[in-house]
Scaffold this motif. Structure first.
Motif, PDB file in Angstrom:
ATOM      1  N   ASN A   1       1.282   6.397  -2.008  1.00 41.68           N
ATOM      2  CA  ASN A   1       0.225   5.762  -1.245  1.00 41.68           C
ATOM      3  C   ASN A   1      -0.874   5.253  -2.172  1.00 41.68           C
ATOM      4  O   ASN A   1      -1.423   6.026  -2.960  1.00 41.68           O
ATOM      5  CB  ASN A   1      -0.383   6.761  -0.249  1.00 41.68           C
ATOM      6  N   GLU A   2      -1.167   3.985  -2.079  1.00 46.38           N
ATOM      7  CA  GLU A   2      -2.189   3.397  -2.934  1.00 46.38           C
ATOM      8  C   GLU A   2      -3.542   4.044  -2.690  1.00 46.38           C
ATOM      9  O   GLU A   2      -3.987   4.152  -1.548  1.00 46.38           O
ATOM     10  CB  GLU A   2      -2.266   1.894  -2.671  1.00 46.38           C
ATOM     11  N   GLY A   3      -4.128   4.534  -3.756  1.00 46.00           N
ATOM     12  CA  GLY A   3      -5.469   5.110  -3.669  1.00 46.00           C
ATOM     13  C   GLY A   3      -5.523   6.542  -3.180  1.00 46.00           C
ATOM     14  O   GLY A   3      -6.614   7.094  -3.032  1.00 46.00           O
ATOM     15  N   SER A   4      -4.402   7.145  -2.920  1.00 50.14           N
ATOM     16  CA  SER A   4      -4.405   8.547  -2.486  1.00 50.14           C
ATOM     17  C   SER A   4      -3.180   9.269  -3.031  1.00 50.14           C
ATOM     18  O   SER A   4      -2.330   8.665  -3.676  1.00 50.14           O
ATOM     19  CB  SER A   4      -4.458   8.641  -0.959  1.00 50.14           C
TER      20      SER A   4
ATOM     21  N   ASN B   1       1.918   7.952  -9.312  1.00 51.46           N
ATOM     22  CA  ASN B   1       0.600   7.322  -9.333  1.00 51.46           C
ATOM     23  C   ASN B   1       0.709   5.933  -8.730  1.00 51.46           C
ATOM     24  O   ASN B   1       1.559   5.137  -9.127  1.00 51.46           O
ATOM     25  CB  ASN B   1       0.084   7.240 -10.775  1.00 51.46           C
ATOM     26  N   HIS B   2      -0.123   5.648  -7.767  1.00 55.59           N
ATOM     27  CA  HIS B   2      -0.103   4.333  -7.118  1.00 55.59           C
ATOM     28  C   HIS B   2      -1.497   3.742  -7.287  1.00 55.59           C
ATOM     29  O   HIS B   2      -2.305   3.734  -6.364  1.00 55.59           O
ATOM     30  CB  HIS B   2       0.245   4.521  -5.642  1.00 55.59           C
ATOM     31  N   ALA B   3      -1.749   3.260  -8.500  1.00 51.80           N
ATOM     32  CA  ALA B   3      -3.106   2.886  -8.878  1.00 51.80           C
ATOM     33  C   ALA B   3      -3.547   1.527  -8.358  1.00 51.80           C
ATOM     34  O   ALA B   3      -4.745   1.247  -8.284  1.00 51.80           O
ATOM     35  CB  ALA B   3      -3.233   2.906 -10.403  1.00 51.80           C
ATOM     36  N   SER B   4      -2.595   0.680  -8.004  1.00 51.89           N
ATOM     37  CA  SER B   4      -2.968  -0.644  -7.499  1.00 51.89           C
ATOM     38  C   SER B   4      -2.048  -1.025  -6.349  1.00 51.89           C
ATOM     39  O   SER B   4      -1.084  -0.325  -6.062  1.00 51.89           O
ATOM     40  CB  SER B   4      -2.882  -1.686  -8.611  1.00 51.89           C
TER      41      SER B   4
ATOM     42  N   SER C   1       3.390   1.163  -8.560  1.00 49.37           N
ATOM     43  CA  SER C   1       3.529   2.615  -8.422  1.00 49.37           C
ATOM     44  C   SER C   1       4.352   3.100  -9.602  1.00 49.37           C
ATOM     45  O   SER C   1       5.292   2.420 -10.028  1.00 49.37           O
ATOM     46  CB  SER C   1       4.224   2.969  -7.113  1.00 49.37           C
TER      47      SER C   1
ATOM     48  N   THR D   1       0.831  -1.207   0.000  1.00 50.83           N
ATOM     49  CA  THR D   1       0.000   0.000   0.000  1.00 50.83           C
ATOM     50  C   THR D   1       0.863   1.252   0.000  1.00 50.83           C
ATOM     51  O   THR D   1       0.405   2.337  -0.330  1.00 50.83           O
ATOM     52  CB  THR D   1      -0.913   0.028   1.235  1.00 50.83           C
TER      53      THR D   1
END
Lengths: 109, 116
Positions: free
Chosen positions: B51-54, B70-73, B77, B31
């Protein structure tokens, strides 16, 4: 003063020698300490964690002195393959990880 | 130990172009991932925490519009160096914290960026 200071070296030692590195840190709140090894143009890899009680892993011994704010790494019976840069690393809590600039070691045949 | 991969391992580009670097955790979910840069004979400098999702958290002095993260999943990253300049040439390394010991970090093999 830098947060983490290391003698950059290089240390040139013959095979079989014992060599020691020190690292000083300025933040007394530092919580975790590590030695990493980095080969030329490669990523750092964890060598060992450092504890107040001292810890040993084969030919490698690490010590932490919180009162004097330094950590040390001792390598006994140096091998050619020990040639690398040794990074002193500390964590001040959460995700805050600080890397030293590293000490270069060359072990010669 | 956990495995982190990076792609590409080496990239050469012209000034003004954008370069995307991928960091993947191969056998675990992360994450949080960290992006560092390292100049020759210098220490690793943390650029940002992904940070995943933020949104990513950038260190002081790092331009978030230049270094897009971008940490899309949970396993990927990306760092995009936008409008790259020669002074952006460096070794970029990502890492992910260990599962058993959060203080331990597993590093990707790094990406060497050269901007002409």
């Amino acid at each position: 003063r830098k947060e983490v200071e290391q003698d950059p070296g290089p240390f040139n030692v013959p095979e079989g020698a014992t060599v020691a590195f020190n690292c000083t840190y300025s933040n007394s709140a530092s919580q975790s300490f590590f030695w990493y090894r980095q080969d030329c143009r490669k990523e750092p890899k964890l060598l060992m964690s450092v504890y107040s009680s001292g810890n040993e892993d084969g030919r490698f011994t690490a010590q932490l002195n919180r009162a004097s704010q330094y950590i040390s790494l001792l390598i006994r019976d140096s091998k050619l393959s020990d040639s690398a840069t040794y990074l002193c690393v500390l964590n001040t809590g959460g995700f805050k990880t600080i890397f030293g600039a590293g000490t270069r070691l060359f072990v010669k045949a | 130990g956990a495995v982190v991969s990076q792609h590409p391992s080496r990239v050469i580009c012209k000034s003004g172009t954008s370069v995307k670097i991928e960091c993947r955790s191969l056998d675990f979910q992360a994450t949080t991932m960290f992006w560092y840069r390292q100049f020759p004979k210098k220490s690793l400098m943390l650029m940002a925490t992904s940070n995943e999702g933020s949104k990513a958290t950038y260190e002081q002095g790092v331009e978030k519009d230049k270094f897009l993260i971008n940490h899309a999943s949970l396993t990927l990253s990306t760092l995009t160096v936008t409008s790259a300049h020669p002074e952006d040439s460096s070794f970029y390394i990502c890492s992910a914290p260990g599962l058993a010991d959060y203080n331990e970090q597993f590093f990707g093999p790094g990406t060497r960026l050269t901007v002409l």
